[in-house]
Design an enzyme around this catalytic site. Structure first.
Site, PDB file in Angstrom:
ATOM      1  N   LYS A 122       0.805  -1.236   0.000  1.00 52.75           N
ATOM      2  CA  LYS A 122       0.000   0.000   0.000  1.00 52.75           C
ATOM      3  C   LYS A 122       0.833   1.280   0.000  1.00 52.75           C
ATOM      4  O   LYS A 122       0.423   2.266  -0.596  1.00 52.75           O
ATOM      5  CB  LYS A 122      -0.996  -0.002   1.154  1.00 52.75           C
ATOM      6  CG  LYS A 122      -0.394   0.190   2.528  1.00 52.75           C
ATOM      7  CD  LYS A 122      -1.485   0.138   3.596  1.00 52.75           C
ATOM      8  CE  LYS A 122      -0.870   0.293   4.969  1.00 52.75           C
ATOM      9  NZ  LYS A 122      -1.636  -0.380   6.011  1.00 52.75           N
ATOM     10  N   ARG A 131      -8.882  -0.182  16.460  1.00 56.00           N
ATOM     11  CA  ARG A 131      -9.213   0.242  15.096  1.00 56.00           C
ATOM     12  C   ARG A 131     -10.246  -0.759  14.614  1.00 56.00           C
ATOM     13  O   ARG A 131     -11.249  -0.959  15.308  1.00 56.00           O
ATOM     14  CB  ARG A 131      -7.957   0.347  14.218  1.00 56.00           C
ATOM     15  CG  ARG A 131      -8.168   1.275  13.014  1.00 56.00           C
ATOM     16  CD  ARG A 131      -6.957   1.434  12.135  1.00 56.00           C
ATOM     17  NE  ARG A 131      -6.609   0.209  11.418  1.00 56.00           N
ATOM     18  CZ  ARG A 131      -5.574   0.082  10.594  1.00 56.00           C
ATOM     19  NH1 ARG A 131      -4.783   1.115  10.374  1.00 56.00           N
ATOM     20  NH2 ARG A 131      -5.326  -1.048   9.975  1.00 56.00           N
TER      21      ARG A 131
HETATM   22  C1  LIG Z   1      -0.999  -1.249   6.670  1.00 53.32           C
HETATM   23  C2  LIG Z   1      -1.504  -2.530   7.183  1.00 53.32           C
HETATM   24  C3  LIG Z   1      -0.637  -3.612   7.335  1.00 53.32           C
HETATM   25  C4  LIG Z   1       0.850  -3.500   7.075  1.00 53.32           C
HETATM   26  O1  LIG Z   1       1.418  -2.743   8.099  1.00 53.32           O
HETATM   27  P1  LIG Z   1       2.995  -2.469   8.172  1.00 53.32           P
HETATM   28  O2  LIG Z   1       3.177  -1.785   9.477  1.00 53.32           O
HETATM   29  O3  LIG Z   1       3.329  -1.622   7.011  1.00 53.32           O
HETATM   30  O4  LIG Z   1       3.662  -3.788   8.124  1.00 53.32           O
HETATM   31  C5  LIG Z   1      -1.166  -4.815   7.762  1.00 53.32           C
HETATM   32  N1  LIG Z   1      -2.487  -4.941   8.023  1.00 53.32           N
HETATM   33  C6  LIG Z   1      -3.350  -3.926   7.901  1.00 53.32           C
HETATM   34  C7  LIG Z   1      -4.780  -4.155   8.223  1.00 53.32           C
HETATM   35  C8  LIG Z   1      -2.893  -2.687   7.483  1.00 53.32           C
HETATM   36  O5  LIG Z   1      -3.749  -1.673   7.357  1.00 53.32           O
END
Ligand SMILES: *Cc1c(COP(=O)(O)O)cnc(C)c1O
Length: 355
Positions: free
Chosen positions: A36, A131
């Site tokens: 992302k 969250r």
């Molecule tokens: C962004 C995200 C991740 C990845 O997180 P990192 O800290 O970049 O490894 C994993 N799961 C969800 C639900 C996320 O929103």
């Protein structure tokens, strides 16, 4: 070459993903590589898949579609709850999604049926970070509901910690997730394929020496792969590259100026009133053609010897160097996740992939 420019070293990203995948494999954990922060870059996804990640994770459907257009055929997880209004696109492009609302799950079932496809559901559980997620007492009812709907496959359960409230994954909350997985399997007589413990913030927990990870067999990793660092304390991870992605900007002014402003002072362009205090006297002052439209200024690491004095929409002002750069020179900055995300999103920043 265009400036400003993100330099993305694909071989370093691949190395980081390989190292993390193999360390986690020893703990029985598969990696979902999260793209992302790269806006669904097919180039980056390709490297992650070559490195051995099991699947790709994306938070936005536009990025999932970009990956598909870029030729990525691997399993893709939509890691943010689908929007009701995007259900058609989610079913068409993503293999599974992370879910916490029955209304959304029902809609996904309906659309999957209409499109003649199956869609995987990973139920997210709230374990303290507040969250997304179903309250643990409601999980069984969600499992029951998901199993009752056509064209859906309940692929597993998961949680997400650290992002909203900074809650650190530990044996207590991960143990809770393991126990929930076991009780769902017993009560419904099913096997959960995925028990997804979280994100990069889970690494210290998962990779602790001689550690038993219980039923957790899946992590979704973005930041640790791209930036080589651990997000709960932002320390570099041993054996990984921390410079896989950097940002180059061009010097548009380089002069010697007084360090103290002259005149009556109010707020600055972005509202700040804490003017940094500097030692008196003249010193080199450099302007780089980059700004808040391109980066999150708090997340930028200046080149050694230079100090960031301020950032407005289009200018970064730096000071410090004994041998100041000249107009036209390129300066290289390091980025944190937030600065990376914004630089990737800025149409003014060229993305340059190096092999
Ligand atoms: C962004 C995200 C991740 C990845 O997180 P990192 O800290 O970049 O490894 C994993 N799961 C969800 C639900 C996320 O929103």
């Amino acid at each position: 070459m265009n400036l400003p420019r993100l330099e993305i070293r694909l071989n370093h990203i691949r190395h980081n993903a390989e190292v993390l995948s193999s360390r986690l494999e020893r703990q029985g954990i598969a990696v979902c590589g999260v793209t992302k922060a790269t806006l669904g870059s097919p180039e980056v996804a390709n490297e992650l898949l070559l490195a051995g990640v099991a699947s790709i994770g994306e938070s936005r459907i536009e990025n999932v579609e970009r990956l598909r257009r870029g030729g990525i055929t691997a399993e893709i997880l939509l890691i943010r709850s689908p929007m009701m209004s995007q259900a058609e696109r989610v079913i068409a492009s993503a293999d599974l999604s992370l879910n916490s609302e029955k209304k959304v799950i029902a809609r996904l079932s309906e659309i999957a049926h209409r499109q003649g496809r199956r869609h995987g559901i990973l139920l997210m559980v709230e374990l303290g970070d507040l969250r997304e997620g179903i309250m643990p007492v409601d999980l069984h009812s969600f499992v029951d509901y998901t199993l009752s709907l056509e064209n859906l496959d309940l692929r597993g359960i998961g949680t997400n910690l650290a992002c909203q409230s900074g809650v650190i994954p530990d044996d207590a909350n991960m143990g809770e997730l393991s126990d929930l997985a076991a009780s769902v399997e017993t009560d419904f007589g099913i096997t959960l394929d995925l028990v997804s413990g979280g994100n990069s913030a889970n690494l210290n927990w998962a990779l602790a020496p001689n550690h038993d990870c219980g039923r957790i067999n899946h992590l979704r990793l973005g930041e640790s792969i791209l930036l080589g660092c651990e997000p709960t304390e932002r320390v570099p991870i041993k054996g990984l590259y921390g410079d896989a992605i950097s940002l180059l900007g061009e010097v548009i002014e380089s002069k010697v100026k007084p360090s103290e402003p002259r005149g009556v002072r109010g707020q600055t362009a972005f509202g700040g009133i804490d003017h940094p205090s500097e030692p008196p006297g003249d010193r080199p002052r450099i302007i780089v053609a980059l700004g808040r439209q391109d980066i999150d200024p708090g997340g930028l690491t200046p080149p050694p010897d230079l100090q960031i004095l301020g950032t407005s929409s289009d200018h970064i002002v730096l000071a410090g160097a004994s041998e100041p750069p000249e107009v036209g020179d390129e300066l290289r900055f390091g980025l944190d996740y937030s600065a990376l995300l914004r630089a990737m999103t800025s149409p003014f920043v060229t993305k340059s992939y190096l092999q």
